[in-house]
Design an enzyme around this catalytic site. Sequence first.
Site, PDB file in Angstrom:
ATOM      1  N   LEU A 169      12.811  37.448  45.952  1.00 17.47           N
ATOM      2  CA  LEU A 169      13.447  38.733  46.235  1.00 17.47           C
ATOM      3  C   LEU A 169      14.132  38.702  47.601  1.00 17.47           C
ATOM      4  O   LEU A 169      13.843  37.836  48.422  1.00 17.47           O
ATOM      5  CB  LEU A 169      12.376  39.825  46.180  1.00 17.47           C
ATOM      6  CG  LEU A 169      11.740  39.982  44.785  1.00 17.47           C
ATOM      7  CD1 LEU A 169      10.420  40.740  44.860  1.00 17.47           C
ATOM      8  CD2 LEU A 169      12.708  40.670  43.831  1.00 17.47           C
ATOM      9  N   PRO A 170      15.037  39.672  47.853  1.00 14.63           N
ATOM     10  CA  PRO A 170      15.838  39.592  49.081  1.00 14.63           C
ATOM     11  C   PRO A 170      15.041  39.705  50.379  1.00 14.63           C
ATOM     12  O   PRO A 170      15.331  38.998  51.331  1.00 14.63           O
ATOM     13  CB  PRO A 170      16.809  40.773  48.969  1.00 14.63           C
ATOM     14  CG  PRO A 170      16.622  41.381  47.643  1.00 14.63           C
ATOM     15  CD  PRO A 170      15.432  40.788  46.990  1.00 14.63           C
ATOM     16  N   THR A 220      12.076  34.738  51.435  1.00 15.27           N
ATOM     17  CA  THR A 220      11.872  34.604  52.878  1.00 15.27           C
ATOM     18  C   THR A 220      11.634  35.999  53.437  1.00 15.27           C
ATOM     19  O   THR A 220      12.539  36.839  53.379  1.00 15.27           O
ATOM     20  CB  THR A 220      13.113  33.999  53.556  1.00 15.27           C
ATOM     21  OG1 THR A 220      13.406  32.756  52.939  1.00 15.27           O
ATOM     22  CG2 THR A 220      12.884  33.793  55.043  1.00 15.27           C
ATOM     23  N   LYS A 240       9.183  28.569  57.770  1.00 15.99           N
ATOM     24  CA  LYS A 240      10.552  28.840  57.299  1.00 15.99           C
ATOM     25  C   LYS A 240      11.412  29.446  58.408  1.00 15.99           C
ATOM     26  O   LYS A 240      12.563  29.038  58.600  1.00 15.99           O
ATOM     27  CB  LYS A 240      10.471  29.792  56.094  1.00 15.99           C
ATOM     28  CG  LYS A 240      11.788  30.366  55.639  1.00 15.99           C
ATOM     29  CD  LYS A 240      12.654  29.352  54.934  1.00 15.99           C
ATOM     30  CE  LYS A 240      14.014  29.949  54.622  1.00 15.99           C
ATOM     31  NZ  LYS A 240      14.940  29.022  54.027  1.00 15.99           N
ATOM     32  N   LYS A 282      19.322  37.942  58.621  1.00 14.80           N
ATOM     33  CA  LYS A 282      17.998  38.511  58.310  1.00 14.80           C
ATOM     34  C   LYS A 282      16.889  37.565  58.786  1.00 14.80           C
ATOM     35  O   LYS A 282      15.939  37.979  59.453  1.00 14.80           O
ATOM     36  CB  LYS A 282      17.876  38.724  56.791  1.00 14.80           C
ATOM     37  CG  LYS A 282      16.518  39.241  56.352  1.00 14.80           C
ATOM     38  CD  LYS A 282      16.237  39.000  54.871  1.00 14.80           C
ATOM     39  CE  LYS A 282      15.784  37.578  54.613  1.00 14.80           C
ATOM     40  NZ  LYS A 282      15.255  37.336  53.272  1.00 14.80           N
TER      41      LYS A 282
HETATM   42  P1  NAD Z   1      19.966  37.433  45.801  1.00 14.90           P
HETATM   43  O1  NAD Z   1      20.253  38.742  46.435  1.00 14.90           O
HETATM   44  O2  NAD Z   1      21.056  36.660  45.172  1.00 14.90           O
HETATM   45  O3  NAD Z   1      18.809  37.614  44.680  1.00 14.90           O
HETATM   46  C1  NAD Z   1      17.757  38.526  44.799  1.00 14.90           C
HETATM   47  C2  NAD Z   1      17.554  39.177  43.437  1.00 14.90           C
HETATM   48  O4  NAD Z   1      16.433  40.057  43.516  1.00 14.90           O
HETATM   49  C3  NAD Z   1      18.764  40.027  43.008  1.00 14.90           C
HETATM   50  O5  NAD Z   1      19.212  39.607  41.728  1.00 14.90           O
HETATM   51  C4  NAD Z   1      18.221  41.443  42.986  1.00 14.90           C
HETATM   52  O6  NAD Z   1      18.799  42.270  41.988  1.00 14.90           O
HETATM   53  C5  NAD Z   1      16.743  41.195  42.723  1.00 14.90           C
HETATM   54  N1  NAD Z   1      15.899  42.312  43.142  1.00 14.90           N
HETATM   55  C6  NAD Z   1      15.954  43.037  44.283  1.00 14.90           C
HETATM   56  N2  NAD Z   1      14.977  43.964  44.291  1.00 14.90           N
HETATM   57  C7  NAD Z   1      14.293  43.822  43.120  1.00 14.90           C
HETATM   58  C8  NAD Z   1      13.190  44.520  42.541  1.00 14.90           C
HETATM   59  N3  NAD Z   1      12.602  45.545  43.163  1.00 14.90           N
HETATM   60  N4  NAD Z   1      12.763  44.097  41.318  1.00 14.90           N
HETATM   61  C9  NAD Z   1      13.362  43.061  40.686  1.00 14.90           C
HETATM   62  N5  NAD Z   1      14.431  42.398  41.166  1.00 14.90           N
HETATM   63  C10 NAD Z   1      14.881  42.767  42.380  1.00 14.90           C
HETATM   64  O7  NAD Z   1      19.228  36.573  46.934  1.00 14.90           O
HETATM   65  P2  NAD Z   1      18.990  34.984  46.920  1.00 14.90           P
HETATM   66  O8  NAD Z   1      20.111  34.308  47.601  1.00 14.90           O
HETATM   67  O9  NAD Z   1      18.582  34.569  45.556  1.00 14.90           O
HETATM   68  O10 NAD Z   1      17.733  34.899  47.920  1.00 14.90           O
HETATM   69  C11 NAD Z   1      16.428  35.277  47.511  1.00 14.90           C
HETATM   70  C12 NAD Z   1      15.469  34.955  48.647  1.00 14.90           C
HETATM   71  O11 NAD Z   1      15.533  33.548  48.929  1.00 14.90           O
HETATM   72  C13 NAD Z   1      15.793  35.670  49.969  1.00 14.90           C
HETATM   73  O12 NAD Z   1      14.596  36.059  50.575  1.00 14.90           O
HETATM   74  C14 NAD Z   1      16.514  34.614  50.774  1.00 14.90           C
HETATM   75  O13 NAD Z   1      16.369  34.803  52.170  1.00 14.90           O
HETATM   76  C15 NAD Z   1      15.834  33.348  50.299  1.00 14.90           C
HETATM   77  N6  NAD Z   1      16.648  32.130  50.398  1.00 14.90           N
HETATM   78  C16 NAD Z   1      17.955  32.130  49.988  1.00 14.90           C
HETATM   79  C17 NAD Z   1      18.694  30.956  50.081  1.00 14.90           C
HETATM   80  C18 NAD Z   1      20.151  30.906  49.654  1.00 14.90           C
HETATM   81  O14 NAD Z   1      20.822  29.889  49.922  1.00 14.90           O
HETATM   82  N7  NAD Z   1      20.673  31.914  48.962  1.00 14.90           N
HETATM   83  C19 NAD Z   1      18.102  29.801  50.593  1.00 14.90           C
HETATM   84  C20 NAD Z   1      16.757  29.827  50.966  1.00 14.90           C
HETATM   85  C21 NAD Z   1      16.038  31.001  50.861  1.00 14.90           C
END
Ligand code: NAD
Length: 288
Positions: free
Chosen positions: A65-66, A93, A168, A243
């Site tokens: 999740l975000p 994260t 992390k 973030k």
């Molecule tokens: P994203 O925003 O693409 O995906 C998050 C998903 O969670 C979205 O589809 C959103 O609709 C869903 N969501 C939000 N609230 C929700 C809820 N209450 N119930 C169900 N679904 C819900 O983000 P991402 O890029 O996939 O990143 C996810 C996590 O991974 C973050 O914490 C980010 O910091 C971490 N991360 C991302 C990357 C990257 O390169 N994108 C790399 C390492 C870590």
Amino acid sequence: MKKIGFIGLGNMGKGMSINLSKENLQIFGYDINNNAYKNLKNHNILIANNLKNLIDESEIIITMLPDGLAVGKVWSEIITYSTPGKYIVDCSTIDVKTSRFVQMQAKEKGLMTLDAPVSGGVIGADQGTLTFMVGGKSQIYNEMKFLFEIMGKNSILCGEEGSGQSAKICNNMLLASTMIAVGESFNLGKNLGLDLNKLFEVISTSTGSCWAVNSYCPIKGIGPISPADKNYEGGFATALMYKDLGLAVDAAAETESNINYGIQTYKKYKYLTENKKGNLDFSNIINE
Ligand code: NAD
């Protein structure tokens, strides 16, 4: 066949859940945004009608999740509706405090938990080459290791609950600062009249080599394909890096740690995010 629930099917969760679905596992997916399901067509993933439906069906639940707010909300429902013995692994994260708090609440309900944030970006998620930084009990880690082996190539148990998140934010603070330094170095090289392909050859095999140069060179046409080659579209969003840096700044304040470079870096990403560039890849920082 083990039943795995995957909550949060965004940029990262998409590839991770698809990789799990290729194994002998039953995967249930859930996301509040229906658009997330479009990417999962033609894959062996059952879409849950709602969160409760996913919780009821799954033996192990993964959240991606975000932020801490979303994790707090979703975990609270999982804890309410789960029976003892279920496993919950948070790969998002988030801040160390929230991570420890939700895991403590889950433990009181007899649930087994880990924090397991990842490194490797969307490419790593799609290709199953992520690194997992794990916090929690070693027995639970050993039981969940098979998942990390499917979705990644490395997993490191860093310590007790919350330790994965601690590792992390340290990693990402270093990466964010390194990216700025790489931009300055290549800019100086350009101004000195150097062929940047030659500079890449030198740095990537010399003491200045680092992931930001060798695997993610932020200059268009130089080094491996990276978001720079797609005008900084896709990849790891500047807003997400901002973030993560905020989490590091807060953690440093709490622990009275000196992070002078980290704070300067944080301010640069803040500026970019607040100036409508938060959706571009974090390597775009070199252009500011
Ligand atoms: P994203 O925003 O693409 O995906 C998050 C998903 O969670 C979205 O589809 C959103 O609709 C869903 N969501 C939000 N609230 C929700 C809820 N209450 N119930 C169900 N679904 C819900 O983000 P991402 O890029 O996939 O990143 C996810 C996590 O991974 C973050 O914490 C980010 O910091 C971490 N991360 C991302 C990357 C990257 O390169 N994108 C790399 C390492 C870590």
